[in-house]
Design an enzyme around this catalytic site. Structure first.
Site, PDB file in Angstrom:
ATOM      1  N   SER A  25      25.642  54.276  17.397  1.00 35.94           N
ATOM      2  CA  SER A  25      26.133  55.618  17.134  1.00 35.94           C
ATOM      3  C   SER A  25      27.649  55.694  17.223  1.00 35.94           C
ATOM      4  O   SER A  25      28.266  55.142  18.133  1.00 35.94           O
ATOM      5  CB  SER A  25      25.533  56.591  18.144  1.00 35.94           C
ATOM      6  OG  SER A  25      24.160  56.724  17.940  1.00 35.94           O
ATOM      7  N   GLY A  26      28.232  56.417  16.268  1.00 33.53           N
ATOM      8  CA  GLY A  26      29.669  56.589  16.243  1.00 33.53           C
ATOM      9  C   GLY A  26      30.419  55.446  15.603  1.00 33.53           C
ATOM     10  O   GLY A  26      31.616  55.555  15.328  1.00 33.53           O
TER      11      GLY A  26
END
Length: 271
Positions: free
Chosen positions: A223-224
């Protein structure tokens, strides 16, 4: 990392689609137990992705999580809002290929985190944030990624190949994060491919999607992390969500579309 399963669809679809279970989104509300992954990827060499950043996020005295991010300037990291929401502090790993063996680390407080003011954890809209760090000097293993130039209109990037990268589980059956940075070359597909699975209320123009044929994919622990065009090295996405059935099941994965937030990035970082 625990995951929060969000039910974002009308009950009327329950008898219309055999993929209803895939319409439950995996939104990483990050804790230590399970973290996300590049599934069926390849191991990166040292310095291959000098913009890749690792983030150890302290949520409380006893809980922390791992996310990815990208270095976009000497002082700024780009990542997902769902990674930094509720963070007390973040340790940033720069120049790492081995997950926590970095050339430079910085620990910053929550006051150095800028979460999009319209981030909505229920609808997954505006899943983007910035982290300010002390100025870092570039090296062969630490470089800022290119961002799309600000323009009045942008390509959809459909049909382009992109590179996703990050640390974490390397298969749906793995039980611990991987030591070495992984990457995968993935095709960008039209948002309609995503919306057929997740619905048009979730997948909007602020998302960009990839096909995960053969189970080559990202997932919540990445994520990210960045999605970068293979041809130009320009970052066009950051990992946001995928299907609850697992990352290697072949369902498309969704990212926050960088061009949709290009003005927001400039306003908040000056980049």
């Amino acid at each position: 990392m625990k995951v929060l399963v969000v039910f974002a669809f009308l009950l009327a679809t329950a008898y219309a689609s055999p993929l209803l279970s895939q319409r439950d989104l995996v939104v990483p509300v990050i804790y230590d137990s399970v973290e996300g992954r590049i599934t069926n990827g390849e191991t990166a060499s040292a310095g291959q992705f000098p913009y890749q950043v690792g983030l150890s996020i302290r949520l409380s005295t006893l809980s922390s999580s791992w996310c990815g991010g990208s270095l976009i300037g000497n002082n700024w990291i780009l990542t997902a809002a769902h990674c930094t929401e509720g963070a007390r502090s973040v340790t940033v790993y720069l120049g790492a290929t081995v997950r926590t063996s970095a050339e430079i680390t910085y620990t910053v407080s929550s006051s150095d985190i800028i979460i999009h003011s319209d981030w909505n954890s229920n609808t997954l809209k505006n899943d983007i944030s910035l982290i300010k760090i002390p100025s870092v000097s570039y090296s062969s293993r630490i470089q800022a990624v290119k961002l799309p130039a600000i323009a009045s209109s942008y390509s959809t990037y459909v049909g382009d190949s992109a590179i996703a990268s990050g640390w974490g589980l390397i298969s749906d059956s793995a039980t611990s994060v991987t030591t070495n940075l992984q990457y995968a070359v993935v095709p960008i597909v039209a948002n309609t491919v995503c919306s057929r699975i997740y619905g048009t209320t979730v997948v909007t123009a602020t998302n960009i999607c990839i096909s995960t044929t053969g189970g080559v994919s990202t997932c919540s622990g990445d994520s990210g992390g960045p999605l970068v065009l293979q041809s130009s090295g320009v970052q066009v996405g950051l990992t946001s969500f995928g299907a609850s059935a697992g990352c290697a099941k072949g369902y498309p994965a969704a990212f926050s579309r960088v061009t949709a937030f290009r003005d927001w990035i400039q306003t908040n970082s000056g980049i």
